[in-house]
Scaffold this motif. Structure first.
Motif, short mmCIF file in Angstrom:
data_model
loop_
_atom_site.label_atom_id
_atom_site.label_comp_id
_atom_site.label_asym_id
_atom_site.label_seq_id
_atom_site.Cartn_x
_atom_site.Cartn_y
_atom_site.Cartn_z
N ARG A 11 0.82 -1.20 0.00
CA ARG A 11 0.00 0.00 0.00
C ARG A 11 0.86 1.26 0.00
NH1 ARG A 11 -4.17 1.94 4.62
NH2 ARG A 11 -4.97 3.73 3.49
N HIS A 12 1.96 1.25 0.74
CA HIS A 12 2.86 2.40 0.80
C HIS A 12 4.28 1.94 0.48
CE1 HIS A 12 -0.24 4.78 2.70
NE2 HIS A 12 -0.40 3.83 3.59
N MET A 13 4.98 2.80 -0.24
CA MET A 13 6.39 2.55 -0.53
C MET A 13 7.15 3.84 -0.27
SD MET A 13 6.12 0.26 -3.99
CE MET A 13 7.87 0.05 -4.10
N VAL A 14 8.32 3.72 0.31
CA VAL A 14 9.15 4.87 0.58
C VAL A 14 10.52 4.61 -0.03
CG1 VAL A 14 10.23 6.27 2.38
CG2 VAL A 14 7.93 5.34 2.74
N PHE A 15 10.93 5.52 -0.90
CA PHE A 15 12.26 5.44 -1.51
C PHE A 15 13.06 6.61 -0.95
CE2 PHE A 15 9.30 3.63 -4.50
CZ PHE A 15 9.93 2.47 -4.91
N LEU A 36 5.78 9.90 7.58
CA LEU A 36 5.66 8.48 7.96
C LEU A 36 4.68 8.32 9.12
CD1 LEU A 36 9.37 7.32 7.65
CD2 LEU A 36 7.49 6.90 6.06
N THR A 37 4.68 9.24 10.06
CA THR A 37 3.72 9.19 11.16
C THR A 37 2.30 9.33 10.63
OG1 THR A 37 5.31 10.07 12.74
CG2 THR A 37 2.99 10.31 13.32
N ALA A 38 2.09 10.26 9.72
CA ALA A 38 0.76 10.44 9.12
C ALA A 38 0.31 9.16 8.41
CB ALA A 38 0.77 11.62 8.15
N LEU A 39 1.20 8.52 7.66
CA LEU A 39 0.85 7.28 6.97
C LEU A 39 0.47 6.17 7.94
CD1 LEU A 39 3.55 7.18 4.16
CD2 LEU A 39 1.09 7.54 3.87
N THR A 40 1.24 6.05 9.03
CA THR A 40 0.93 4.99 10.00
C THR A 40 -0.37 5.25 10.73
OG1 THR A 40 2.25 6.02 11.76
CG2 THR A 40 3.36 4.39 10.35
N ARG A 41 -0.84 6.49 10.71
CA ARG A 41 -2.12 6.84 11.35
C ARG A 41 -3.28 6.81 10.36
NH1 ARG A 41 0.03 11.62 15.38
NH2 ARG A 41 1.27 10.22 16.66
N ILE A 43 -3.55 8.37 7.30
CA ILE A 43 -3.75 9.52 6.41
C ILE A 43 -3.35 9.10 4.99
CG2 ILE A 43 -3.07 11.90 5.90
CD1 ILE A 43 -4.59 11.64 8.54
N SER A 44 -4.17 9.43 4.02
CA SER A 44 -3.87 9.10 2.63
C SER A 44 -2.97 10.18 2.03
CB SER A 44 -5.16 9.00 1.82
OG SER A 44 -4.86 8.80 0.46
N ILE A 45 -1.79 9.77 1.58
CA ILE A 45 -0.86 10.68 0.92
C ILE A 45 -0.47 10.01 -0.39
CG2 ILE A 45 1.32 11.92 1.08
CD1 ILE A 45 1.11 11.61 4.14
N SER A 74 -6.71 16.53 4.74
CA SER A 74 -7.12 15.94 6.00
C SER A 74 -7.86 16.96 6.84
CB SER A 74 -5.88 15.46 6.76
OG SER A 74 -6.22 15.06 8.06
N SER A 75 -8.91 16.50 7.51
CA SER A 75 -9.61 17.38 8.45
C SER A 75 -8.91 17.35 9.81
CB SER A 75 -11.07 16.97 8.59
OG SER A 75 -11.14 15.64 9.10
N ILE A 76 -8.03 16.37 10.02
CA ILE A 76 -7.28 16.24 11.27
C ILE A 76 -5.93 16.91 11.08
CG2 ILE A 76 -6.24 14.64 12.90
CD1 ILE A 76 -8.39 12.60 11.94
#
Length: 81
Positions: A11-15, A36-41, A43-45, A74-76
């Motif tokens: 779902r997520h990849m980080v290069f 990375l924190t947003a992704l783990t919570r 949040i769609s990026i 994001s509303s958050i």
């Protein structure tokens, strides 16, 4: 590779560079940790270019809230610290 295995990608990849600290900085806050924190919570990026993007300014809610919402749809919105 991406074309052949697109359906099997996570779902997520980080290069990133092996020496990311040299490009982004090891201190907090920094845009890599925040993303990375947003992704783990949850949040769609869809895409984020993080090269040399340090967040070095203080967190001013009047400025950062619309910026965060615009970038991450994001509303958050996180607070300072």
């Amino acid at each position: 590779y991406f074309n052949e295995f697109y359906g099997q990608l996570p779902r997520h990849m980080v290069f990133m560079h092996a020496d990311a600290q040299e490009h982004i900085g090891p201190s907090r806050p920094n845009i890599l940790d925040d993303t990375l924190t947003a992704l783990t919570r949850g949040i769609s990026i869809p895409f984020a270019h993080l090269g040399n993007n340090r967040v070095t300014m203080r967190w001013n809610p009047d400025v950062m809230t619309p910026l965060w919402r615009g970038l991450f749809h994001s509303s958050i919105v996180p607070g300072p610290g």
